[in-house]
Write a protein that holds these residues in place. Sequence first.
Motif, PDB file in Angstrom:
ATOM      1  N   CYS A 100       0.826  -1.211   0.000  1.00 21.11           N
ATOM      2  CA  CYS A 100       0.000   0.000   0.000  1.00 21.11           C
ATOM      3  C   CYS A 100       0.863   1.265   0.000  1.00 21.11           C
ATOM      4  CB  CYS A 100      -0.955   0.007   1.194  1.00 21.11           C
ATOM      5  SG  CYS A 100      -0.180   0.300   2.789  1.00 21.11           S
ATOM      6  N   GLN A 101       0.232   2.371  -0.264  1.00 20.27           N
ATOM      7  CA  GLN A 101       0.917   3.660  -0.345  1.00 20.27           C
ATOM      8  C   GLN A 101       1.619   4.003   0.962  1.00 20.27           C
ATOM      9  OE1 GLN A 101      -1.561   6.942  -1.563  1.00 20.27           O
ATOM     10  NE2 GLN A 101      -0.037   8.458  -1.014  1.00 20.27           N
ATOM     11  N   ASP A 102       0.953   3.806   2.088  1.00 25.18           N
ATOM     12  CA  ASP A 102       1.566   4.137   3.384  1.00 25.18           C
ATOM     13  C   ASP A 102       2.841   3.347   3.618  1.00 25.18           C
ATOM     14  OD1 ASP A 102      -0.513   5.914   3.865  1.00 25.18           O
ATOM     15  OD2 ASP A 102      -1.598   4.536   5.197  1.00 25.18           O
ATOM     16  N   CYS A 103       2.821   2.059   3.340  1.00 22.68           N
ATOM     17  CA  CYS A 103       4.000   1.216   3.543  1.00 22.68           C
ATOM     18  C   CYS A 103       5.115   1.572   2.561  1.00 22.68           C
ATOM     19  CB  CYS A 103       3.633  -0.265   3.451  1.00 22.68           C
ATOM     20  SG  CYS A 103       2.643  -0.832   4.856  1.00 22.68           S
ATOM     21  N   ARG A 104       4.754   1.908   1.316  1.00 19.10           N
ATOM     22  CA  ARG A 104       5.771   2.333   0.346  1.00 19.10           C
ATOM     23  C   ARG A 104       6.434   3.626   0.810  1.00 19.10           C
ATOM     24  NH1 ARG A 104       1.784   1.801  -3.224  1.00 19.10           N
ATOM     25  NH2 ARG A 104       2.023   3.932  -3.974  1.00 19.10           N
ATOM     26  N   GLU A 105       5.640   4.551   1.340  1.00 17.41           N
ATOM     27  CA  GLU A 105       6.193   5.819   1.830  1.00 17.41           C
ATOM     28  C   GLU A 105       7.107   5.580   3.027  1.00 17.41           C
ATOM     29  OE1 GLU A 105       2.836   8.404   2.553  1.00 17.41           O
ATOM     30  OE2 GLU A 105       2.515   8.730   0.390  1.00 17.41           O
ATOM     31  N   LYS A 106       6.734   4.669   3.925  1.00 16.35           N
ATOM     32  CA  LYS A 106       7.581   4.340   5.073  1.00 16.35           C
ATOM     33  C   LYS A 106       8.908   3.762   4.603  1.00 16.35           C
ATOM     34  CE  LYS A 106       3.838   3.442   8.311  1.00 16.35           C
ATOM     35  NZ  LYS A 106       3.043   2.403   8.964  1.00 16.35           N
ATOM     36  N   GLU A 107       8.866   2.885   3.574  1.00 16.23           N
ATOM     37  CA  GLU A 107      10.109   2.302   3.036  1.00 16.23           C
ATOM     38  C   GLU A 107      10.995   3.372   2.420  1.00 16.23           C
ATOM     39  OE1 GLU A 107       9.150  -0.715   0.168  1.00 16.23           O
ATOM     40  OE2 GLU A 107       8.820  -2.239   1.700  1.00 16.23           O
ATOM     41  N   ASN A 108      10.391   4.303   1.685  1.00 17.01           N
ATOM     42  CA  ASN A 108      11.151   5.361   1.026  1.00 17.01           C
ATOM     43  C   ASN A 108      11.748   6.350   2.013  1.00 17.01           C
ATOM     44  OD1 ASN A 108      10.608   4.259  -1.488  1.00 17.01           O
ATOM     45  ND2 ASN A 108       8.816   5.547  -1.824  1.00 17.01           N
ATOM     46  N   ASN A 109      11.129   6.514   3.178  1.00 16.46           N
ATOM     47  CA  ASN A 109      11.602   7.478   4.175  1.00 16.46           C
ATOM     48  C   ASN A 109      12.586   6.861   5.155  1.00 16.46           C
ATOM     49  OD1 ASN A 109      10.077   9.576   3.108  1.00 16.46           O
ATOM     50  ND2 ASN A 109       8.287   9.041   4.325  1.00 16.46           N
ATOM     51  N   SER A 110      12.833   5.540   5.039  1.00 16.28           N
ATOM     52  CA  SER A 110      13.774   4.939   5.986  1.00 16.28           C
ATOM     53  C   SER A 110      15.156   4.855   5.447  1.00 16.28           C
ATOM     54  CB  SER A 110      13.365   3.567   6.438  1.00 16.28           C
ATOM     55  OG  SER A 110      12.362   2.941   5.797  1.00 16.28           O
TER      56      SER A 110
END
Length: 140
Positions: A130-140
């Motif tokens: 999902c979008q939220d999990c993709r954003e978390k991956e990109n911000n880590s």
Amino acid sequence: MADMQYATQSRRRIFQFLKECNDRTVTASDVAEYLEKQNCAVNMTTIYRYLDKLAREGTIMKYVAEKGSQSAYQYVEPGRHCEEHLHLKCVKCGRIIHLDCHFMQEISHHILEDHNFALQCRNSVLYGICQDCREKENNS
């Protein structure tokens, strides 16, 4: 009489848990863990029977497990028509997204006309992130 009250109380708690978790799937083990935290001991057979009953009634969706894992369940809001659309499941957080848009009519028509195959959407899931999990991956 006490057994009937106990069963009713446990069923109410299971149903409430499913409603609270309506944006994701839960397993029978998740239900058992929740009930244990609520000091409401219920054996797994009873949990599975009630989940299967709710699935037959159409109150919850049952997503059949891949080999070696548990089936998952999700509360379905009345009028959601889950048998008419696919579901998207995030493999990271377990969130379920209902693909209830005009695209479903297009893809169902395409599959029927071009591939002579009638799509059965009920309990059908496409897996991804999902979008939220993709954003978390990109911000880590």
